[in-house]
Design a protein around this motif. Structure first.
Motif, PDB file in Angstrom:
ATOM      1  N   LEU A  67      10.989   8.167  14.760  1.00 56.16           N
ATOM      2  CA  LEU A  67      10.343   8.164  14.632  1.00 56.16           C
ATOM      3  C   LEU A  67      10.009   9.614  15.015  1.00 56.16           C
ATOM      4  CD1 LEU A  67       8.831   4.956  14.975  1.00 56.16           C
ATOM      5  CD2 LEU A  67       9.519   5.409  12.494  1.00 56.16           C
ATOM      6  N   ARG A  68       9.669   9.658  16.467  1.00 49.94           N
ATOM      7  CA  ARG A  68       8.618  11.146  17.089  1.00 49.94           C
ATOM      8  C   ARG A  68       9.762  12.350  16.016  1.00 49.94           C
ATOM      9  NH1 ARG A  68       7.829  14.560  20.293  1.00 49.94           N
ATOM     10  NH2 ARG A  68       5.457  14.264  21.758  1.00 49.94           N
ATOM     11  N   ASP A  69      11.105  12.046  16.348  1.00 49.22           N
ATOM     12  CA  ASP A  69      11.641  13.261  15.503  1.00 49.22           C
ATOM     13  C   ASP A  69      11.327  13.494  14.647  1.00 49.22           C
ATOM     14  OD1 ASP A  69      12.614  13.436  18.114  1.00 49.22           O
ATOM     15  OD2 ASP A  69      14.924  12.327  17.806  1.00 49.22           O
ATOM     16  N   ALA A  70      10.786  12.507  13.259  1.00 49.55           N
ATOM     17  CA  ALA A  70      11.165  12.103  12.053  1.00 49.55           C
ATOM     18  C   ALA A  70       9.481  13.121  12.055  1.00 49.55           C
ATOM     19  CB  ALA A  70      11.010  10.867  11.617  1.00 49.55           C
ATOM     20  N   ILE A  71       8.560  12.828  12.130  1.00 50.97           N
ATOM     21  CA  ILE A  71       7.482  13.537  12.514  1.00 50.97           C
ATOM     22  C   ILE A  71       7.478  15.094  12.344  1.00 50.97           C
ATOM     23  CG2 ILE A  71       4.866  13.364  13.369  1.00 50.97           C
ATOM     24  CD1 ILE A  71       5.230  10.797  14.690  1.00 50.97           C
ATOM     25  N   GLY A  72       8.187  15.015  12.748  1.00 55.96           N
ATOM     26  CA  GLY A  72       9.252  16.532  12.876  1.00 55.96           C
ATOM     27  C   GLY A  72       9.354  17.656  11.879  1.00 55.96           C
TER      28      GLY A  72
ATOM     29  N   ILE B  77       0.207  21.447  12.969  1.00 62.25           N
ATOM     30  CA  ILE B  77       0.154  19.638  12.611  1.00 62.25           C
ATOM     31  C   ILE B  77       1.040  19.789  13.322  1.00 62.25           C
ATOM     32  CG2 ILE B  77       0.349  19.048  10.408  1.00 62.25           C
ATOM     33  CD1 ILE B  77      -2.734  20.492  10.848  1.00 62.25           C
ATOM     34  N   VAL B  78       2.543  20.170  13.230  1.00 64.41           N
ATOM     35  CA  VAL B  78       3.727  18.893  13.675  1.00 64.41           C
ATOM     36  C   VAL B  78       3.070  18.100  15.191  1.00 64.41           C
ATOM     37  CG1 VAL B  78       5.786  18.497  14.978  1.00 64.41           C
ATOM     38  CG2 VAL B  78       5.061  20.113  12.645  1.00 64.41           C
ATOM     39  N   GLU B  79       2.276  19.192  16.117  1.00 64.61           N
ATOM     40  CA  GLU B  79       2.029  19.140  17.669  1.00 64.61           C
ATOM     41  C   GLU B  79       0.788  18.148  17.003  1.00 64.61           C
ATOM     42  OE1 GLU B  79       3.315  19.611  20.677  1.00 64.61           O
ATOM     43  OE2 GLU B  79       5.035  20.329  19.214  1.00 64.61           O
ATOM     44  N   ALA B  80       0.100  18.657  16.531  1.00 64.68           N
ATOM     45  CA  ALA B  80      -0.969  17.264  16.743  1.00 64.68           C
ATOM     46  C   ALA B  80      -0.746  15.782  16.112  1.00 64.68           C
ATOM     47  CB  ALA B  80      -2.417  17.486  15.459  1.00 64.68           C
ATOM     48  N   ASN B  81       0.601  15.898  15.418  1.00 68.29           N
ATOM     49  CA  ASN B  81       0.389  14.761  14.622  1.00 68.29           C
ATOM     50  C   ASN B  81       1.798  13.779  16.473  1.00 68.29           C
ATOM     51  OD1 ASN B  81      -0.076  13.467  11.732  1.00 68.29           O
ATOM     52  ND2 ASN B  81       0.478  15.979  11.669  1.00 68.29           N
ATOM     53  N   TYR B  82       2.909  14.417  16.340  1.00 63.86           N
ATOM     54  CA  TYR B  82       3.155  14.245  17.809  1.00 63.86           C
ATOM     55  C   TYR B  82       2.228  13.602  19.070  1.00 63.86           C
ATOM     56  CZ  TYR B  82       7.423  16.957  16.985  1.00 63.86           C
ATOM     57  OH  TYR B  82       9.179  16.938  17.112  1.00 63.86           O
ATOM     58  N   LYS B  83       0.987  13.962  19.241  1.00 65.84           N
ATOM     59  CA  LYS B  83       0.022  13.996  19.827  1.00 65.84           C
ATOM     60  C   LYS B  83      -0.849  12.130  19.327  1.00 65.84           C
ATOM     61  CE  LYS B  83      -4.238  15.268  22.126  1.00 65.84           C
ATOM     62  NZ  LYS B  83      -5.525  16.465  22.076  1.00 65.84           N
ATOM     63  N   ALA B  84      -0.626  12.348  18.576  1.00 67.72           N
ATOM     64  CA  ALA B  84      -1.409  10.756  18.072  1.00 67.72           C
ATOM     65  C   ALA B  84      -0.217  10.125  17.491  1.00 67.72           C
ATOM     66  CB  ALA B  84      -1.731  11.817  15.699  1.00 67.72           C
ATOM     67  N   PHE B  85       0.377   9.835  17.815  1.00 71.93           N
ATOM     68  CA  PHE B  85       2.154   9.263  17.647  1.00 71.93           C
ATOM     69  C   PHE B  85       1.697   8.588  19.717  1.00 71.93           C
ATOM     70  CE2 PHE B  85       6.288   8.111  18.563  1.00 71.93           C
ATOM     71  CZ  PHE B  85       6.601   7.054  17.532  1.00 71.93           C
TER      72      PHE B  85
ATOM     73  N   GLU C 157      13.214   9.029   6.405  1.00 71.71           N
ATOM     74  CA  GLU C 157      13.562   9.582   6.662  1.00 71.71           C
ATOM     75  C   GLU C 157      13.766   9.455   8.400  1.00 71.71           C
ATOM     76  OE1 GLU C 157      14.360  13.429   8.347  1.00 71.71           O
ATOM     77  OE2 GLU C 157      13.992  12.481   6.270  1.00 71.71           O
ATOM     78  N   ALA C 158      12.992   8.408   9.054  1.00 70.25           N
ATOM     79  CA  ALA C 158      13.702   8.204  10.979  1.00 70.25           C
ATOM     80  C   ALA C 158      14.749   7.005  10.071  1.00 70.25           C
ATOM     81  CB  ALA C 158      12.793   7.590  11.448  1.00 70.25           C
ATOM     82  N   ALA C 159      14.550   6.425   9.641  1.00 69.57           N
ATOM     83  CA  ALA C 159      16.069   5.789   9.152  1.00 69.57           C
ATOM     84  C   ALA C 159      16.895   6.509   8.484  1.00 69.57           C
ATOM     85  CB  ALA C 159      15.176   4.608   7.821  1.00 69.57           C
ATOM     86  N   THR C 160      16.324   7.275   7.570  1.00 68.72           N
ATOM     87  CA  THR C 160      18.071   8.199   6.813  1.00 68.72           C
ATOM     88  C   THR C 160      18.550   8.531   8.122  1.00 68.72           C
ATOM     89  OG1 THR C 160      16.855   8.496   4.674  1.00 68.72           O
ATOM     90  CG2 THR C 160      18.516   9.877   5.059  1.00 68.72           C
ATOM     91  N   GLU C 161      18.019   9.199   9.112  1.00 72.12           N
ATOM     92  CA  GLU C 161      18.531   9.761   9.591  1.00 72.12           C
ATOM     93  C   GLU C 161      18.800   8.602  11.176  1.00 72.12           C
ATOM     94  OE1 GLU C 161      20.061  13.227  11.971  1.00 72.12           O
ATOM     95  OE2 GLU C 161      18.524  12.932  10.337  1.00 72.12           O
ATOM     96  N   ALA C 162      19.226   7.333  11.741  1.00 74.55           N
ATOM     97  CA  ALA C 162      19.454   6.563  12.661  1.00 74.55           C
ATOM     98  C   ALA C 162      20.779   5.988  11.451  1.00 74.55           C
ATOM     99  CB  ALA C 162      18.292   5.471  12.997  1.00 74.55           C
ATOM    100  N   ASP C 163      20.498   6.065  10.077  1.00 74.56           N
ATOM    101  CA  ASP C 163      21.737   5.565   9.098  1.00 74.56           C
ATOM    102  C   ASP C 163      20.892   3.883   9.146  1.00 74.56           C
ATOM    103  OD1 ASP C 163      24.358   5.393   7.146  1.00 74.56           O
ATOM    104  OD2 ASP C 163      24.881   5.152   8.677  1.00 74.56           O
ATOM    105  N   VAL C 164      20.162   3.634   8.342  1.00 79.19           N
ATOM    106  CA  VAL C 164      19.726   2.351   8.475  1.00 79.19           C
ATOM    107  C   VAL C 164      19.329   2.638   6.626  1.00 79.19           C
ATOM    108  CG1 VAL C 164      17.696   0.581   9.198  1.00 79.19           C
ATOM    109  CG2 VAL C 164      18.635   2.172  11.104  1.00 79.19           C
TER     110      VAL C 164
ATOM    111  N   SER D 199       2.773   8.366   4.111  1.00 81.81           N
ATOM    112  CA  SER D 199       2.884   9.652   5.509  1.00 81.81           C
ATOM    113  C   SER D 199       3.334   8.627   5.849  1.00 81.81           C
ATOM    114  CB  SER D 199       1.612  10.421   5.628  1.00 81.81           C
ATOM    115  OG  SER D 199       0.854  11.230   4.524  1.00 81.81           O
ATOM    116  N   ILE D 200       2.988   6.913   6.032  1.00 79.76           N
ATOM    117  CA  ILE D 200       3.974   6.576   7.281  1.00 79.76           C
ATOM    118  C   ILE D 200       4.984   5.929   6.724  1.00 79.76           C
ATOM    119  CG2 ILE D 200       3.422   4.262   8.606  1.00 79.76           C
ATOM    120  CD1 ILE D 200       0.795   4.613   9.360  1.00 79.76           C
ATOM    121  N   ALA D 201       4.886   5.916   5.542  1.00 82.50           N
ATOM    122  CA  ALA D 201       6.889   5.551   4.887  1.00 82.50           C
ATOM    123  C   ALA D 201       7.474   6.840   4.584  1.00 82.50           C
ATOM    124  CB  ALA D 201       6.181   5.251   3.356  1.00 82.50           C
ATOM    125  N   THR D 202       6.918   7.438   4.665  1.00 83.84           N
ATOM    126  CA  THR D 202       7.451   8.814   4.609  1.00 83.84           C
ATOM    127  C   THR D 202       8.364   8.791   6.405  1.00 83.84           C
ATOM    128  OG1 THR D 202       6.205   9.602   2.786  1.00 83.84           O
ATOM    129  CG2 THR D 202       7.684  10.583   4.257  1.00 83.84           C
TER     130      THR D 202
END
Length: 191
Positions: free
Chosen positions: A160-165, A175-183, A24-31, A17-20
């Motif tokens: 990264l935070r945006d990708a979690i969402g 679930i989104v909010e729990a993962n934001y809080k954890a991050f 996702e963040a890399a794709t969005e950042a054009d990396v 899930s971390i890799a995912t």
């Protein structure tokens, strides 16, 4: 800029899930991204490992040679040590300090932690305990990602935070909010 990362852990801990999220963040950042995964006996608590190569330029291989890893992100301290030979001299290890003792010959936990502390660049936190104390039992992996966010450098913590969402959106807002809080907890907890 480039960043070579090894993600490691034991099956069921959420390392993929971390890799995912990073992907996702890399794709969005054009990396650019290349990834290779080894699942072992992940369904039965075996080791799980993923090579992630991120770059603003071309990437010609998905495997990272020994001595070239910039960052090891590990859900389990012994699994972090397994990949230290791949680390470059300026590389970071970000890992849980809590072992998952699922084999009879697991090494002495204090010795494992001492070896990790001997590295020049390491962050260790008891992410399972932090998750439990903060009522986030299934989000320890996002605490770990938060710990590693600044060391990623090529992708901002905000991306990264945006990708979690986006990744967890299908599971609902709770679930989104729990993962934001954890991050955020991982980013803001002092080592």
């Amino acid at each position: 800029m480039k960043k070579d990362i090894i993600l490691s852990g034991v099956g069921g801990q959420g390392i993929l899930s971390i890799a995912t999220v990073i992907g996702e963040a890399a794709t969005e950042a054009d990396v650019n991204l290349k990834q290779a995964e080894v699942h072992g006996m992940s369904q039965r608590g075996g080791d799980v490992q993923s090579n992630l190569r991120l770059s603003n330029g071309d990437i010609f291989s998905d495997l990272i040679p020994k001595g070239q890893v910039d960052l090891i992100i590990s859900m389990e301290p012994m699994e972090a040590l397994r990949y230290v030979p791949f680390l470059n001299k300026d590389g970071w290890v970000v890992t849980s300090s809590e072992p998952l003792v699922n084999i009879s010959n697991y090494p002495d936990v204090d010795a494992v932690i001492a070896e990790l502390h001997a590295l020049p660049h390491v962050k260790l936190l008891p992410i399972g305990e932090l998750a439990k104390q903060n009522h986030l039992p299934k989000s320890a992996n996002m605490i770990l990602l938060g710990m590693a966010a600044d060391a990623l450098e090529i992708i901002s913590p905000e991306k990264l935070r945006d990708a979690i969402g986006r990744i967890f959106a299908r599971k609902g807002e709770t679930i989104v909010e729990a993962n934001y809080k954890a991050f955020d907890l991982g980013r803001n907890t002092k080592m």
